[in-house]
Design a protein around this motif. Structure first.
Motif, mmCIF file in Angstrom:
data_model
loop_
_atom_site.group_PDB
_atom_site.id
_atom_site.type_symbol
_atom_site.label_atom_id
_atom_site.label_comp_id
_atom_site.label_asym_id
_atom_site.label_seq_id
_atom_site.Cartn_x
_atom_site.Cartn_y
_atom_site.Cartn_z
ATOM 1 N N MET A 1 0.840 -1.198 0.000
ATOM 2 C CA MET A 1 0.000 0.000 0.000
ATOM 3 C C MET A 1 0.878 1.252 0.000
ATOM 4 S SD MET A 1 -3.096 0.920 2.619
ATOM 5 C CE MET A 1 -4.117 2.362 2.348
ATOM 6 N N VAL A 2 0.476 2.252 -0.793
ATOM 7 C CA VAL A 2 1.272 3.468 -0.924
ATOM 8 C C VAL A 2 1.189 4.300 0.349
ATOM 9 C CG1 VAL A 2 1.613 5.580 -2.237
ATOM 10 C CG2 VAL A 2 0.865 3.496 -3.412
ATOM 11 N N ASN A 3 2.321 4.752 0.827
ATOM 12 C CA ASN A 3 2.370 5.635 1.987
ATOM 13 C C ASN A 3 2.373 7.078 1.464
ATOM 14 O OD1 ASN A 3 3.111 7.261 4.179
ATOM 15 N ND2 ASN A 3 4.290 5.608 5.132
ATOM 16 N N PHE A 4 1.174 7.670 1.379
ATOM 17 C CA PHE A 4 1.058 8.997 0.782
ATOM 18 C C PHE A 4 1.708 10.072 1.644
ATOM 19 C CE2 PHE A 4 -2.651 6.895 -1.323
ATOM 20 C CZ PHE A 4 -2.177 6.995 -2.621
ATOM 21 N N ALA A 5 1.658 9.930 2.939
ATOM 22 C CA ALA A 5 2.292 10.922 3.818
ATOM 23 C C ALA A 5 3.794 10.970 3.565
ATOM 24 C CB ALA A 5 2.004 10.579 5.277
ATOM 25 N N GLU A 6 4.387 9.804 3.377
ATOM 26 C CA GLU A 6 5.825 9.742 3.084
ATOM 27 C C GLU A 6 6.123 10.357 1.727
ATOM 28 O OE1 GLU A 6 8.389 5.997 1.947
ATOM 29 O OE2 GLU A 6 8.213 6.116 4.145
ATOM 30 N N GLN A 7 5.259 10.064 0.741
ATOM 31 C CA GLN A 7 5.461 10.633 -0.593
ATOM 32 C C GLN A 7 5.313 12.151 -0.574
ATOM 33 O OE1 GLN A 7 3.348 8.854 -3.823
ATOM 34 N NE2 GLN A 7 4.392 6.898 -3.613
ATOM 35 N N ARG A 8 4.409 12.640 0.264
ATOM 36 C CA ARG A 8 4.218 14.083 0.374
ATOM 37 C C ARG A 8 5.480 14.743 0.930
ATOM 38 N NH1 ARG A 8 -0.133 14.041 3.678
ATOM 39 N NH2 ARG A 8 -1.179 12.939 1.982
ATOM 40 N N THR A 9 6.084 14.122 1.913
ATOM 41 C CA THR A 9 7.320 14.647 2.487
ATOM 42 C C THR A 9 8.443 14.645 1.456
ATOM 43 O OG1 THR A 9 6.719 13.906 4.705
ATOM 44 C CG2 THR A 9 9.055 14.316 4.288
ATOM 45 N N LEU A 10 8.539 13.560 0.688
ATOM 46 C CA LEU A 10 9.558 13.480 -0.356
ATOM 47 C C LEU A 10 9.327 14.533 -1.433
ATOM 48 C CD1 LEU A 10 9.861 9.591 -0.771
ATOM 49 C CD2 LEU A 10 11.565 11.152 0.200
ATOM 50 N N MET A 11 8.059 14.794 -1.772
ATOM 51 C CA MET A 11 7.747 15.843 -2.745
ATOM 52 C C MET A 11 8.271 17.187 -2.264
ATOM 53 S SD MET A 11 4.009 17.358 -3.867
ATOM 54 C CE MET A 11 3.802 18.115 -2.240
ATOM 55 N N VAL A 12 8.008 17.502 -0.999
ATOM 56 C CA VAL A 12 8.456 18.769 -0.440
ATOM 57 C C VAL A 12 9.977 18.866 -0.457
ATOM 58 C CG1 VAL A 12 8.609 20.110 1.688
ATOM 59 C CG2 VAL A 12 6.412 19.152 0.968
ATOM 60 N N ASP A 13 10.642 17.811 -0.032
ATOM 61 C CA ASP A 13 12.098 17.846 0.091
ATOM 62 C C ASP A 13 12.812 17.790 -1.255
ATOM 63 O OD1 ASP A 13 11.870 17.989 2.826
ATOM 64 O OD2 ASP A 13 12.175 15.844 3.156
ATOM 65 N N ASN A 14 12.290 16.973 -2.178
ATOM 66 C CA ASN A 14 13.009 16.713 -3.431
ATOM 67 C C ASN A 14 12.526 17.528 -4.624
ATOM 68 O OD1 ASN A 14 14.446 14.795 -2.000
ATOM 69 N ND2 ASN A 14 13.135 13.103 -2.655
ATOM 70 N N GLN A 15 11.314 18.070 -4.539
ATOM 71 C CA GLN A 15 10.776 18.817 -5.677
ATOM 72 C C GLN A 15 10.595 20.298 -5.380
ATOM 73 O OE1 GLN A 15 7.299 16.836 -7.413
ATOM 74 N NE2 GLN A 15 7.988 14.894 -6.566
ATOM 75 N N LEU A 16 10.166 20.607 -4.175
ATOM 76 C CA LEU A 16 9.928 22.012 -3.842
ATOM 77 C C LEU A 16 11.194 22.709 -3.361
ATOM 78 C CD1 LEU A 16 6.473 21.836 -2.002
ATOM 79 C CD2 LEU A 16 6.978 21.831 -4.451
ATOM 80 N N ARG A 17 11.798 22.185 -2.322
ATOM 81 C CA ARG A 17 12.976 22.841 -1.739
ATOM 82 C C ARG A 17 14.134 22.923 -2.730
ATOM 83 N NH1 ARG A 17 12.188 23.386 3.796
ATOM 84 N NH2 ARG A 17 10.706 21.921 4.752
ATOM 85 N N THR A 18 14.252 21.965 -3.629
ATOM 86 C CA THR A 18 15.353 21.954 -4.595
ATOM 87 C C THR A 18 15.084 22.838 -5.802
ATOM 88 O OG1 THR A 18 14.457 19.984 -5.671
ATOM 89 C CG2 THR A 18 16.085 19.638 -3.927
#
Length: 219
Positions: A1-18
């Motif tokens: 099952m997909v862990n959406f909360a984890e994916q959301r954190t990765l989006m913020v760290d790897n796509q937004l902040r960068t």
């Protein structure tokens, strides 16, 4: 099952902040709003990829990739006192994000099925300072104009004067102009009754319907 909360954190760290998104209000909002609620069920696993995601049955209307959307919102410099018009609400994700930054948000959507889905999504999330209205995207929504900010949630070939006319004095409009890899994000501002624009950054965003340049016939 997909862990959406984890994916959301990765989006913020790897796509937004960068990608130079430094406004903590935007980072917090995009780290909190469940993006997966706004995509079709068969695309849930793709909810947090850094690509545009189709949200209609024909695959023509798309949710903008996170870092492009985030940079556009940051460029708009939305404050807690602002009334914002989101042109091209689609399934409501952009309206939801902006609702955490602004006093009030109007989402405008031409696809009735999408506007109904967007309204349902906002209600499900308990967002009370935003509403989605059916209407022609190119004409804006005069009933609640003028706006402090207009965010055009997709790319256009030609920006109608009818939209910039709905800006308040010192209001801002953010849009991606042009297609494919030739697109550029621009910031329009109104000052002294006049509207001017500046280049902000190169960007690719899926096109919104109705903003095509009229065909020129040569004789």
């Amino acid at each position: 099952m997909v862990n959406f909360a984890e994916q959301r954190t990765l989006m913020v760290d790897n796509q937004l902040r960068t990608n130079d998104i430094t406004d903590l209000r935007i980072i917090d909002a995009m780290g909190m709003v469940p993006r997966e609620k706004f995509v079709p069920e068969n695309l849930l696993e793709l909810a947090y990829i850094d690509e545009d995601i189709a949200v209609d049955e024909k695959g023509l209307r798309k949710m903008l990739k996170p870092h492009i959307f985030g940079r556009m919102v940051q460029l708009a410099d939305i404050t807690a006192r602002d009334v914002v018009l989101v042109v091209g609400a689609a399934s409501g994700y952009g309206v939801a994000i902006v609702s955490y930054l602004a006093e009030a948000v109007v989402g405008l959507e031409v696809d009735v099925a999408l506007s109904e889905a967007a309204s349902a999504n906002l209600e499900q999330l308990g967002i009370e300072n935003a509403a989605v209205i059916d209407g022609d995207l190119t004409r804006g929504y005069v009933a609640d104009a003028p706006y402090d900010v207009i965010l055009v949630n997709g790319s256009v070939e030609e920006l109608p004067d009818e939209l910039t006319a709905q800006l308040k004095e010192e209001g801002r409009l953010v849009v991606v102009e042009g297609e494919s890899n030739a697109g550029v994000a621009r910031l329009y501002t109104k000052s002294g009754g006049n509207v001017s624009s500046v280049f902000a950054f190169n960007a690719h965003a899926s096109a919104l319907p109705g903003f095509e340049k009229p065909e020129v016939f040569e004789f």
